[in-house]
Write an enzyme that holds these catalytic residues in place. Structure first.
Site, PDB file in Angstrom:
ATOM      1  N   CYS A   2       0.666  -1.271  -0.138  1.00 26.42           N
ATOM      2  CA  CYS A   2       0.030   0.122   0.002  1.00 26.42           C
ATOM      3  C   CYS A   2       0.468   1.390   0.436  1.00 26.42           C
ATOM      4  O   CYS A   2       2.127   1.408   0.794  1.00 26.42           O
ATOM      5  CB  CYS A   2      -1.162   0.151   1.052  1.00 26.42           C
ATOM      6  SG  CYS A   2      -1.992  -1.352   1.513  1.00 26.42           S
ATOM      7  N   ARG A  27       3.186   0.029  -5.287  1.00 26.62           N
ATOM      8  CA  ARG A  27       3.334  -1.016  -3.927  1.00 26.62           C
ATOM      9  C   ARG A  27       2.296  -1.786  -3.356  1.00 26.62           C
ATOM     10  O   ARG A  27       1.342  -1.827  -2.578  1.00 26.62           O
ATOM     11  CB  ARG A  27       3.550   0.663  -2.063  1.00 26.62           C
ATOM     12  CG  ARG A  27       5.028   0.779  -2.864  1.00 26.62           C
ATOM     13  CD  ARG A  27       5.157   2.387  -1.662  1.00 26.62           C
ATOM     14  NE  ARG A  27       5.128   1.927   0.022  1.00 26.62           N
ATOM     15  CZ  ARG A  27       5.801   1.198   0.633  1.00 26.62           C
ATOM     16  NH1 ARG A  27       6.728   1.622   0.559  1.00 26.62           N
ATOM     17  NH2 ARG A  27       5.358   0.532   1.357  1.00 26.62           N
ATOM     18  N   TRP A  74      -2.939  -2.491  -1.681  1.00 20.54           N
ATOM     19  CA  TRP A  74      -2.449  -3.946  -1.552  1.00 20.54           C
ATOM     20  C   TRP A  74      -3.335  -4.568  -0.797  1.00 20.54           C
ATOM     21  O   TRP A  74      -3.320  -4.858   0.311  1.00 20.54           O
ATOM     22  CB  TRP A  74      -0.988  -3.864  -2.057  1.00 20.54           C
ATOM     23  CG  TRP A  74      -0.555  -5.808  -2.173  1.00 20.54           C
ATOM     24  CD1 TRP A  74      -0.390  -5.785  -3.680  1.00 20.54           C
ATOM     25  CD2 TRP A  74      -0.590  -6.998  -1.161  1.00 20.54           C
ATOM     26  NE1 TRP A  74      -0.164  -7.401  -3.302  1.00 20.54           N
ATOM     27  CE2 TRP A  74      -0.367  -7.994  -2.246  1.00 20.54           C
ATOM     28  CE3 TRP A  74      -0.530  -6.650   0.197  1.00 20.54           C
ATOM     29  CZ2 TRP A  74       0.079  -9.272  -1.876  1.00 20.54           C
ATOM     30  CZ3 TRP A  74      -0.677  -8.224   0.607  1.00 20.54           C
ATOM     31  CH2 TRP A  74       0.226  -9.206   0.044  1.00 20.54           C
ATOM     32  N   ASN A 100      -1.395   1.555   5.935  1.00 20.98           N
ATOM     33  CA  ASN A 100      -0.038   0.602   4.993  1.00 20.98           C
ATOM     34  C   ASN A 100       0.230   0.371   6.349  1.00 20.98           C
ATOM     35  O   ASN A 100       0.822   0.512   7.560  1.00 20.98           O
ATOM     36  CB  ASN A 100       0.435   1.619   4.432  1.00 20.98           C
ATOM     37  CG  ASN A 100       1.745   0.054   4.302  1.00 20.98           C
ATOM     38  OD1 ASN A 100       1.376  -0.447   3.985  1.00 20.98           O
ATOM     39  ND2 ASN A 100       2.850   0.840   4.457  1.00 20.98           N
ATOM     40  N   GLY A 101       0.110  -0.987   6.341  1.00 21.70           N
ATOM     41  CA  GLY A 101       0.231  -1.950   7.148  1.00 21.70           C
ATOM     42  C   GLY A 101      -1.382  -3.445   7.845  1.00 21.70           C
ATOM     43  O   GLY A 101      -1.575  -3.054   7.086  1.00 21.70           O
ATOM     44  N   GLU A 487      16.402 -17.090 -10.408  1.00 19.88           N
ATOM     45  CA  GLU A 487      16.229 -16.439 -11.049  1.00 19.88           C
ATOM     46  C   GLU A 487      15.545 -15.894 -12.077  1.00 19.88           C
ATOM     47  O   GLU A 487      14.483 -15.164 -12.166  1.00 19.88           O
ATOM     48  CB  GLU A 487      17.092 -14.962 -10.456  1.00 19.88           C
ATOM     49  CG  GLU A 487      17.070 -13.707 -10.582  1.00 19.88           C
ATOM     50  CD  GLU A 487      16.380 -13.010  -9.740  1.00 19.88           C
ATOM     51  OE1 GLU A 487      15.095 -13.674  -9.216  1.00 19.88           O
ATOM     52  OE2 GLU A 487      15.590 -11.139 -10.971  1.00 19.88           O
ATOM     53  N   LYS A 491      11.491 -14.780 -12.870  1.00 14.64           N
ATOM     54  CA  LYS A 491      10.940 -13.699 -12.969  1.00 14.64           C
ATOM     55  C   LYS A 491      10.083 -13.901 -14.238  1.00 14.64           C
ATOM     56  O   LYS A 491       9.132 -13.070 -14.697  1.00 14.64           O
ATOM     57  CB  LYS A 491      12.375 -13.194 -14.490  1.00 14.64           C
ATOM     58  CG  LYS A 491      13.832 -12.345 -13.856  1.00 14.64           C
ATOM     59  CD  LYS A 491      12.949 -11.230 -13.070  1.00 14.64           C
ATOM     60  CE  LYS A 491      12.240 -10.138 -11.919  1.00 14.64           C
ATOM     61  NZ  LYS A 491      13.165  -9.871 -10.771  1.00 14.64           N
ATOM     62  N   GLU A 494       6.693 -14.242 -12.280  1.00 18.10           N
ATOM     63  CA  GLU A 494       5.741 -13.075 -12.105  1.00 18.10           C
ATOM     64  C   GLU A 494       5.547 -12.178 -12.859  1.00 18.10           C
ATOM     65  O   GLU A 494       4.324 -11.607 -12.255  1.00 18.10           O
ATOM     66  CB  GLU A 494       6.934 -12.733 -10.865  1.00 18.10           C
ATOM     67  CG  GLU A 494       7.761 -11.964 -10.733  1.00 18.10           C
ATOM     68  CD  GLU A 494       8.439 -11.138  -9.995  1.00 18.10           C
ATOM     69  OE1 GLU A 494       8.498 -10.593  -9.299  1.00 18.10           O
ATOM     70  OE2 GLU A 494      10.242 -10.427 -10.408  1.00 18.10           O
ATOM     71  N   HIS A 510      16.637 -36.067 -11.154  1.00 18.95           N
ATOM     72  CA  HIS A 510      16.257 -36.932 -10.086  1.00 18.95           C
ATOM     73  C   HIS A 510      14.447 -36.262 -10.146  1.00 18.95           C
ATOM     74  O   HIS A 510      14.152 -36.254  -8.280  1.00 18.95           O
ATOM     75  CB  HIS A 510      16.856 -36.132  -8.228  1.00 18.95           C
ATOM     76  CG  HIS A 510      18.437 -36.091  -8.393  1.00 18.95           C
ATOM     77  ND1 HIS A 510      18.881 -37.847  -8.024  1.00 18.95           N
ATOM     78  CD2 HIS A 510      19.938 -35.476  -8.804  1.00 18.95           C
ATOM     79  CE1 HIS A 510      19.832 -38.382  -7.994  1.00 18.95           C
ATOM     80  NE2 HIS A 510      20.372 -36.235  -8.890  1.00 18.95           N
ATOM     81  N   LYS A 609       5.812  -4.556  -4.328  1.00 19.34           N
ATOM     82  CA  LYS A 609       7.109  -3.938  -5.038  1.00 19.34           C
ATOM     83  C   LYS A 609       7.663  -3.552  -3.202  1.00 19.34           C
ATOM     84  O   LYS A 609       8.521  -5.061  -2.983  1.00 19.34           O
ATOM     85  CB  LYS A 609       7.249  -2.177  -5.470  1.00 19.34           C
ATOM     86  CG  LYS A 609       9.227  -2.708  -5.160  1.00 19.34           C
ATOM     87  CD  LYS A 609       9.879  -3.265  -6.339  1.00 19.34           C
ATOM     88  CE  LYS A 609      11.119  -2.844  -7.148  1.00 19.34           C
ATOM     89  NZ  LYS A 609      12.136  -4.172  -7.974  1.00 19.34           N
TER      90      LYS A 609
HETATM   91  O1  M6R Z   1      12.314  -5.275  -1.626  1.00 22.90           O
HETATM   92  P1  M6R Z   1      13.209  -6.765  -1.217  1.00 22.90           P
HETATM   93  O2  M6R Z   1      14.424  -6.954  -1.423  1.00 22.90           O
HETATM   94  O3  M6R Z   1      12.983  -7.219   0.217  1.00 22.90           O
HETATM   95  O4  M6R Z   1      12.092  -7.593  -1.909  1.00 22.90           O
HETATM   96  C1  M6R Z   1      11.827  -9.122  -1.691  1.00 22.90           C
HETATM   97  C2  M6R Z   1      11.044  -9.488  -2.807  1.00 22.90           C
HETATM   98  O5  M6R Z   1      10.106  -9.439  -2.750  1.00 22.90           O
HETATM   99  C3  M6R Z   1      11.407  -9.249  -4.573  1.00 22.90           C
HETATM  100  O6  M6R Z   1      13.166  -9.965  -4.312  1.00 22.90           O
HETATM  101  C4  M6R Z   1      10.727  -9.650  -5.345  1.00 22.90           C
HETATM  102  O7  M6R Z   1      10.580 -11.161  -5.185  1.00 22.90           O
HETATM  103  C5  M6R Z   1      10.027  -9.823  -6.655  1.00 22.90           C
HETATM  104  N1  M6R Z   1       9.543  -8.890  -6.619  1.00 22.90           N
HETATM  105  C6  M6R Z   1      11.084 -10.356  -7.702  1.00 22.90           C
HETATM  106  O8  M6R Z   1      11.479  -9.529  -8.863  1.00 22.90           O
END
Ligand code: M6R
Length: 614
Positions: A2, A27, A74, A100-101, A487, A491, A494, A510, A609
């Site tokens: 948020c 956010r 969010w 926010n929270g 990673e 990517k 997501e 395996h 984010k």
């Molecule tokens: O702000 P942070 O690096 O702590 O965030 C961690 C994850 O939420 C963040 O890396 C998330 O996995 C990304 N969306 C990946 O692209």
């Protein structure tokens, strides 16, 4: 998650708040809302969906007013509907509040308020707050700012809150605990509040980051006042923002993600600027210099992180163990915090986080601190909560990352970890002077080599076209390229919503090998190095089952080219530095596939984010 933004002063509040919401949309983008005070009226506008929905709706509305609050949500409690959108308003229509929270004890508070005759319109935890403030202000006969402070004494959970009241049109109150909040002090006696500095930077560079359980009281014509939750006044610590406005714009790119991928030659350079000199043969991470002996002598370095940052931590484990011969463990922050881990004063816990606000990572650090461990941070956002609670740390200096999918933050995190491994290894004597100098020189070359990888964009786009309709994908790598595979898979899933898994290449046999058929793309890091021949064998195993191989290889490699369906070349570099180059083709592939599938690249569904809730 948020985003919250607020303004009070002499200017029109609406355009400032709207622009701020757009900056904070990374956010959360489930719904948006604004409350404005115009003379003695409080007007509230809320819409499900993105900020642009609200903006369109506002075209026909009267949005006058010099004070207001805005929120982009969010969703945690309740669907993303107009009613559940913030701001929430007290029953008598006088107080509006954004949050926010998460209010963990909202149910108990709600039951009590219902007994007192309060009617709830939404399913959110936040609505409890506004009714509680109203209830306490009437019961104790205090102004809404004091009522907010008293309310928070009864609240369990995390919050960044801003509240306004039409009965006090020249005042605004804000509070924070575990969710970020920044107050900007304008030159003309006006004030800006936001979840981060991005909505504030174009108006003022003078900011105060609120600390946990602090309350900001703003009265027009007076100085900013900060109190703790027990009502003791504190001196505001005013800081100068270093953020530049241009860094927050798309700069001609169609998406922030593409811009951020292309910024990597510069962001990696910025990350090691002033920290390394290959000619003179030194590396120095100023922020953690005083803790290096502690790290060298530590029982263990424990790297805690989530998501992409956790993948960077895994790369760090390979590097630090190999170069500095220090025991490293990598932990998901969310698991670590609840596992009752065995920690002593001889452990050093290092949090890695782009935002510096991730709730699980923060909690892991707090736990480690309470057990006497030294806690350090590797963060991108300057002034973020993690950077403030740690004993010391190193910023990644990648600049603002707006796209929800992390790209340049990852390579900057890996760069800091390489610098750390080299510095520790050199001091400890586990890296010889000659190897040290070779690595430093090679690291200085990385920004140019990243530029070279980015030149493969057209080829990568072509490959993306071929695999854009896949339903599943496998990513394989070995050694420090295993986290690159993880990673790559993250990517792809997501932002394109294609199911993808990352594996150490040798693990394929395996289990995952059962999935391979002619429809399955397998993305492999097959660069020259210790495991090259082994990976080549894994590629053959895939080809024997008719899987499609897309391999990231070292420039000039003919062996893999002869076997693979596609190869993407990266320049030759030292094996320790390969993750910085090999990850980039995977970022571009995911980007192009997501664009071709019509997905919202910068704001993928269900994500945000900055994950400030558990
Ligand atoms: O702000 P942070 O690096 O702590 O965030 C961690 C994850 O939420 C963040 O890396 C998330 O996995 C990304 N969306 C990946 O692209």
């Amino acid at each position: 998650m948020c985003g919250i933004v607020a303004y009070i002063g002499k200017k029109e509040a609406y355009p400032i708040i709207l622009k701020g919401l757009k900056r904070l949309e990374y956010r959360g983008y489930d719904s948006a809302g604004i409350a404005l005070i115009n003379k003695d009226e409080l007007n509230v506008f809320k819409k499900a969906g993105k900020v642009s929905n609200l903006e369109e709706f506002m075209l026909d509305q009267d949005h006058a007013g010099n004070s207001g609050i805005g929120h982009t949500r969010w969703a945690t409690h309740g669907l993303p509907t107009d009613t559940n959108a913030h701001p929430h308003v007290s029953m008598d229509g006088s107080i509006a509040l954004i949050h926010n929270g998460i209010i963990e004890n909202y149910d108990a508070l709600k039951q009590e308020l219902v007994r007192q005759g309060y009617l709830f319109k939404s399913e959110t935890d936040t609505e409890v707050l506004v009714h509680l403030v109203d209830f306490i202000s009437k019961k104790e006969n205090v102004w809404f700012g004091e009522a907010l402070r008293l309310s928070l004494l009864n609240v369990v959970g995390a919050y960044a809150i801003v509240a306004i009241s039409k009965n006090f049109p020249n005042q605004m109150v804000a509070a924070r605990k575990s969710s970020p909040l920044v107050v900007g002090i304008g030159a003309t006696g006006d004030f800006y509040l936001a979840s981060d500095a991005t909505p504030i930077v174009e108006y003022t560079k003078q900011v105060v980051y609120l600390e946990d359980e602090e309350i900001a009281v703003i009265k027009l014509g007076e100085e900013l006042k900060i109190y703790n939750i027990s009502d003791q006044e504190k001196t505001p610590y005013i800081q100068q923002l270093e953020l530049e406005l241009e860094a927050l714009e798309k700069g001609g790119y169609e998406h922030f993600m593409l811009k951020e991928i292309n910024e990597q030659p510069r962001s990696i350079q910025d990350c090691f600027r002033g920290r390394l000199n290959a000619k003179e043969g030194w590396v120095s991470l100023g922020g953690i210099k005083d803790y290096e002996q502690k790290m060298i002598q530590a029982n263990r370095l424990i790297l805690v992180a989530c998501g992409t940052s956790w993948h960077a931590a895994l790369v760090g484990e390979y590097l630090i163990e190999d170069l500095a011969r220090i025991n490293v463990e990598v932990e998901y922050a969310s698991e670590f915090r609840y596992r009752n881990p065995i920690l002593t004063e001889n452990d050093v816990v290092i949090a890695i986080s782009q935002s510096g606000e991730t709730a699980d990572t923060m909690a892991a650090l707090e736990l480690a601190k309470s057990k006497g461990a030294t806690i350090l941070g590797i963060c991108n956002v300057v002034g973020s909560s993690i950077s403030r609670i740690t004993h010391a740390g190193s910023y990644t200096h990648a600049g603002p990352e707006i796209g929800v999918a992390s790209t340049k933050a990852f390579t900057a995190q890996v760069t800091v970890l390489i610098l750390m491994a080299l510095s520790l290894g050199h001091k400890k004597g586990t890296v010889s002077e000659s190897e040290f100098r070779i690595l430093l020189a090679e690291l200085e070359e990385i920004p140019n080599k990243v530029k070279k990888v980015l030149e493969s964009n057209a080829l990568i786009e072509q490959i993306a076209r071929e695999y854009k309709d896949a339903s599943n994908a496998l990513y394989l790598g070995r050694g420090s390229s295993f986290p690159v595979a993880l990673e790559g898979a993250l990517k792809l899933k997501e932002i394109s919503y294609i199911h993808a898994e990352g594996y150490p290449a040798a693990e394929m046999k395996h289990g995952p090998i059962a999935l391979i058929d002619e429809n399955m793309p397998i993305f492999v890091v097959a660069t020259k190095g210790k495991s090259y021949e082994k990976v080549v064998s894994n590629i053959q195993e895939v080809k024997a089952r008719k899987g499609k191989i897309i391999a990231v290889v070292t420039e000039g490699d003919e062996q893999v080219r002869a076997m693979a369906d596609h190869v993407i070349e990266i320049p030759e570099t030292n094996e320790f530095l390969v993750p910085l180059l090999a990850t980039i083709p995977f970022q571009l592939l995911s980007y192009h596939i997501a664009v071709m599938r019509g997905c919202n690249v910068d704001q993928p569904r269900n994500l945000a984010k900055s994950v400030t809730v558990e």
